[in-house]
Design a protein around this motif. Structure first.
Motif, PDB file in Angstrom:
ATOM      1  N   ASN A  43       0.845  -1.177   0.000  1.00 37.67           N
ATOM      2  CA  ASN A  43       0.000   0.000   0.000  1.00 37.67           C
ATOM      3  C   ASN A  43       0.887   1.236   0.000  1.00 37.67           C
ATOM      4  OD1 ASN A  43      -1.851   1.993   0.416  1.00 37.67           O
ATOM      5  ND2 ASN A  43      -2.759   1.073   2.217  1.00 37.67           N
ATOM      6  N   HIS A  44       0.687   2.114  -0.978  1.00 38.69           N
ATOM      7  CA  HIS A  44       1.485   3.320  -1.081  1.00 38.69           C
ATOM      8  C   HIS A  44       0.629   4.563  -0.889  1.00 38.69           C
ATOM      9  CE1 HIS A  44       4.914   1.040  -2.378  1.00 38.69           C
ATOM     10  NE2 HIS A  44       4.138   0.415  -3.255  1.00 38.69           N
ATOM     11  N   GLY A  45      -0.506   4.417  -0.249  1.00 39.62           N
ATOM     12  CA  GLY A  45      -1.413   5.534  -0.056  1.00 39.62           C
ATOM     13  C   GLY A  45      -1.049   6.367   1.150  1.00 39.62           C
ATOM     14  N   LEU A  46      -1.833   7.388   1.395  1.00 41.04           N
ATOM     15  CA  LEU A  46      -1.636   8.298   2.509  1.00 41.04           C
ATOM     16  C   LEU A  46      -2.905   8.317   3.338  1.00 41.04           C
ATOM     17  CD1 LEU A  46      -0.010  10.637   3.874  1.00 41.04           C
ATOM     18  CD2 LEU A  46      -1.169  12.148   2.277  1.00 41.04           C
ATOM     19  N   GLU A  47      -2.790   8.039   4.602  1.00 43.03           N
ATOM     20  CA  GLU A  47      -3.949   8.071   5.485  1.00 43.03           C
ATOM     21  C   GLU A  47      -3.913   9.343   6.307  1.00 43.03           C
ATOM     22  OE1 GLU A  47      -5.691   5.797   9.395  1.00 43.03           O
ATOM     23  OE2 GLU A  47      -4.581   4.623   7.921  1.00 43.03           O
ATOM     24  N   LEU A  48      -4.966  10.136   6.195  1.00 48.43           N
ATOM     25  CA  LEU A  48      -5.093  11.353   6.989  1.00 48.43           C
ATOM     26  C   LEU A  48      -6.012  11.041   8.163  1.00 48.43           C
ATOM     27  CD1 LEU A  48      -5.614  13.872   4.045  1.00 48.43           C
ATOM     28  CD2 LEU A  48      -3.494  13.358   5.259  1.00 48.43           C
ATOM     29  N   ASN A  49      -5.443  10.898   9.335  1.00 45.98           N
ATOM     30  CA  ASN A  49      -6.270  10.490  10.474  1.00 45.98           C
ATOM     31  C   ASN A  49      -6.593  11.631  11.420  1.00 45.98           C
ATOM     32  OD1 ASN A  49      -3.817  10.810  11.736  1.00 45.98           O
ATOM     33  ND2 ASN A  49      -3.444   8.631  11.992  1.00 45.98           N
ATOM     34  N   ARG A  50      -6.141  12.840  11.116  1.00 45.01           N
ATOM     35  CA  ARG A  50      -6.519  14.019  11.885  1.00 45.01           C
ATOM     36  C   ARG A  50      -6.874  15.118  10.888  1.00 45.01           C
ATOM     37  NH1 ARG A  50      -1.769  14.933  16.085  1.00 45.01           N
ATOM     38  NH2 ARG A  50      -0.808  13.024  15.404  1.00 45.01           N
ATOM     39  N   HIS A  51      -7.973  15.747  11.085  1.00 45.58           N
ATOM     40  CA  HIS A  51      -8.433  16.761  10.143  1.00 45.58           C
ATOM     41  C   HIS A  51      -8.687  18.059  10.898  1.00 45.58           C
ATOM     42  CE1 HIS A  51      -8.924  13.469   7.352  1.00 45.58           C
ATOM     43  NE2 HIS A  51      -9.535  12.832   8.323  1.00 45.58           N
ATOM     44  N   TYR A  52      -7.931  19.067  10.574  1.00 42.71           N
ATOM     45  CA  TYR A  52      -8.089  20.370  11.181  1.00 42.71           C
ATOM     46  C   TYR A  52      -8.600  21.328  10.116  1.00 42.71           C
ATOM     47  CZ  TYR A  52      -5.230  18.288  14.793  1.00 42.71           C
ATOM     48  OH  TYR A  52      -4.744  17.461  15.772  1.00 42.71           O
ATOM     49  N   VAL A  53      -9.849  21.703  10.225  1.00 42.61           N
ATOM     50  CA  VAL A  53     -10.450  22.582   9.234  1.00 42.61           C
ATOM     51  C   VAL A  53     -11.123  23.759   9.924  1.00 42.61           C
ATOM     52  CG1 VAL A  53     -10.810  20.731   7.563  1.00 42.61           C
ATOM     53  CG2 VAL A  53     -12.627  21.310   9.154  1.00 42.61           C
ATOM     54  N   ASP A  54     -11.373  24.779   9.151  1.00 38.18           N
ATOM     55  CA  ASP A  54     -12.089  25.954   9.616  1.00 38.18           C
ATOM     56  C   ASP A  54     -13.550  25.812   9.212  1.00 38.18           C
ATOM     57  OD1 ASP A  54     -11.380  28.826  10.662  1.00 38.18           O
ATOM     58  OD2 ASP A  54     -12.861  29.117   9.069  1.00 38.18           O
ATOM     59  N   ALA A  55     -14.410  26.540   9.844  1.00 40.29           N
ATOM     60  CA  ALA A  55     -15.840  26.485   9.519  1.00 40.29           C
ATOM     61  C   ALA A  55     -16.152  27.120   8.167  1.00 40.29           C
ATOM     62  CB  ALA A  55     -16.648  27.171  10.611  1.00 40.29           C
ATOM     63  N   GLU A  56     -15.225  27.872   7.616  1.00 38.64           N
ATOM     64  CA  GLU A  56     -15.435  28.571   6.354  1.00 38.64           C
ATOM     65  C   GLU A  56     -14.585  27.944   5.253  1.00 38.64           C
ATOM     66  OE1 GLU A  56     -16.773  32.127   6.151  1.00 38.64           O
ATOM     67  OE2 GLU A  56     -17.496  32.160   8.200  1.00 38.64           O
ATOM     68  N   CYS A  57     -14.943  28.209   4.022  1.00 37.73           N
ATOM     69  CA  CYS A  57     -14.309  27.581   2.856  1.00 37.73           C
ATOM     70  C   CYS A  57     -12.862  28.002   2.638  1.00 37.73           C
ATOM     71  CB  CYS A  57     -15.141  27.908   1.631  1.00 37.73           C
ATOM     72  SG  CYS A  57     -14.469  27.288   0.105  1.00 37.73           S
ATOM     73  N   SER A  58     -12.628  29.292   2.448  1.00 33.38           N
ATOM     74  CA  SER A  58     -11.293  29.764   2.076  1.00 33.38           C
ATOM     75  C   SER A  58     -10.217  29.441   3.111  1.00 33.38           C
ATOM     76  CB  SER A  58     -11.330  31.272   1.804  1.00 33.38           C
ATOM     77  OG  SER A  58     -10.052  31.721   1.450  1.00 33.38           O
ATOM     78  N   PRO A  59     -10.449  29.644   4.409  1.00 31.61           N
ATOM     79  CA  PRO A  59      -9.406  29.292   5.369  1.00 31.61           C
ATOM     80  C   PRO A  59      -9.001  27.813   5.313  1.00 31.61           C
ATOM     81  CG  PRO A  59     -10.969  30.768   6.387  1.00 31.61           C
ATOM     82  CD  PRO A  59     -11.549  30.369   5.053  1.00 31.61           C
ATOM     83  N   THR A  60      -9.949  26.932   5.074  1.00 34.40           N
ATOM     84  CA  THR A  60      -9.634  25.509   4.972  1.00 34.40           C
ATOM     85  C   THR A  60      -8.810  25.222   3.722  1.00 34.40           C
ATOM     86  OG1 THR A  60     -11.592  24.877   6.217  1.00 34.40           O
ATOM     87  CG2 THR A  60     -10.635  23.193   4.781  1.00 34.40           C
ATOM     88  N   ARG A  61      -9.184  25.804   2.595  1.00 33.83           N
ATOM     89  CA  ARG A  61      -8.443  25.589   1.347  1.00 33.83           C
ATOM     90  C   ARG A  61      -7.024  26.144   1.441  1.00 33.83           C
ATOM     91  NH1 ARG A  61     -11.874  24.048  -2.858  1.00 33.83           N
ATOM     92  NH2 ARG A  61     -14.045  24.177  -2.269  1.00 33.83           N
ATOM     93  N   THR A  62      -6.868  27.320   2.017  1.00 37.51           N
ATOM     94  CA  THR A  62      -5.533  27.894   2.140  1.00 37.51           C
ATOM     95  C   THR A  62      -4.681  27.102   3.128  1.00 37.51           C
ATOM     96  OG1 THR A  62      -6.311  29.502   3.789  1.00 37.51           O
ATOM     97  CG2 THR A  62      -6.248  30.223   1.493  1.00 37.51           C
ATOM     98  N   SER A  63      -5.316  26.546   4.124  1.00 40.00           N
ATOM     99  CA  SER A  63      -4.603  25.713   5.091  1.00 40.00           C
ATOM    100  C   SER A  63      -4.056  24.464   4.410  1.00 40.00           C
ATOM    101  CB  SER A  63      -5.543  25.324   6.233  1.00 40.00           C
ATOM    102  OG  SER A  63      -4.902  24.469   7.139  1.00 40.00           O
ATOM    103  N   PHE A  64      -4.871  23.804   3.609  1.00 40.86           N
ATOM    104  CA  PHE A  64      -4.432  22.599   2.909  1.00 40.86           C
ATOM    105  C   PHE A  64      -3.307  22.913   1.922  1.00 40.86           C
ATOM    106  CE2 PHE A  64      -4.544  19.748  -0.727  1.00 40.86           C
ATOM    107  CZ  PHE A  64      -4.304  18.541  -0.085  1.00 40.86           C
ATOM    108  N   GLN A  65      -3.461  23.980   1.155  1.00 41.21           N
ATOM    109  CA  GLN A  65      -2.467  24.335   0.138  1.00 41.21           C
ATOM    110  C   GLN A  65      -1.125  24.732   0.742  1.00 41.21           C
ATOM    111  OE1 GLN A  65      -2.592  24.052  -3.129  1.00 41.21           O
ATOM    112  NE2 GLN A  65      -4.679  23.326  -3.134  1.00 41.21           N
ATOM    113  N   SER A  66      -1.157  25.326   1.938  1.00 39.08           N
ATOM    114  CA  SER A  66       0.084  25.818   2.553  1.00 39.08           C
ATOM    115  C   SER A  66       0.675  24.856   3.583  1.00 39.08           C
ATOM    116  CB  SER A  66      -0.176  27.163   3.232  1.00 39.08           C
ATOM    117  OG  SER A  66      -1.030  26.989   4.348  1.00 39.08           O
ATOM    118  N   GLY A  67      -0.144  23.931   4.078  1.00 36.47           N
ATOM    119  CA  GLY A  67       0.334  23.024   5.116  1.00 36.47           C
ATOM    120  C   GLY A  67       0.367  23.656   6.492  1.00 36.47           C
ATOM    121  N   ARG A  68      -0.318  24.770   6.655  1.00 37.96           N
ATOM    122  CA  ARG A  68      -0.344  25.475   7.932  1.00 37.96           C
ATOM    123  C   ARG A  68      -1.780  25.577   8.439  1.00 37.96           C
ATOM    124  NH1 ARG A  68       3.259  27.802   4.409  1.00 37.96           N
ATOM    125  NH2 ARG A  68       5.327  28.244   5.201  1.00 37.96           N
TER     126      ARG A  68
END
Length: 91
Positions: free
Chosen positions: A1-26
């Motif tokens: 198996n060469h996949g990636l398991e994401l077992n913790r998800h830290y997101v914001d209640a709004e769209c843009s903050p979550t997308r920018t967080s994923f793209q930047s890793g912060r």
């Protein structure tokens, strides 16, 4: 198996903050908590000086593409997907 398991998800209640967080890793609080108009407001989205995931993939030899909703800043040329490390963008 060469996949990636994401077992913790830290997101914001709004769209843009979550997308920018994923793209930047912060966490959203360190990138963008602004969910306003990204077309005219340059403070919305990923700050131009931050590295995005696509540029890291390119450094590793990958070809990158963005397909779908960006919502991580559009007000400046430096904020659009092509300027953030994506070879192509559609969305």
């Amino acid at each position: 198996n060469h996949g990636l398991e994401l077992n913790r998800h830290y997101v914001d209640a709004e769209c843009s903050p979550t997308r920018t967080s994923f793209q930047s890793g912060r966490l959203p609080v360190h990138v963008n908590e602004n969910n306003n108009d990204g077309l005219t407001d340059p403070s919305m989205g990923i700050p131009p000086e931050m590295t995005c995931i696509a540029s890291k993939f390119k450094e590793a030899g990958y070809v990158t593409a963005h397909i779908g909703k960006w919502d991580a800043g559009f007000a400046q040329w430096s904020q659009i997907p092509i300027s953030r490390g994506f070879d192509t963008s559609f969305g």
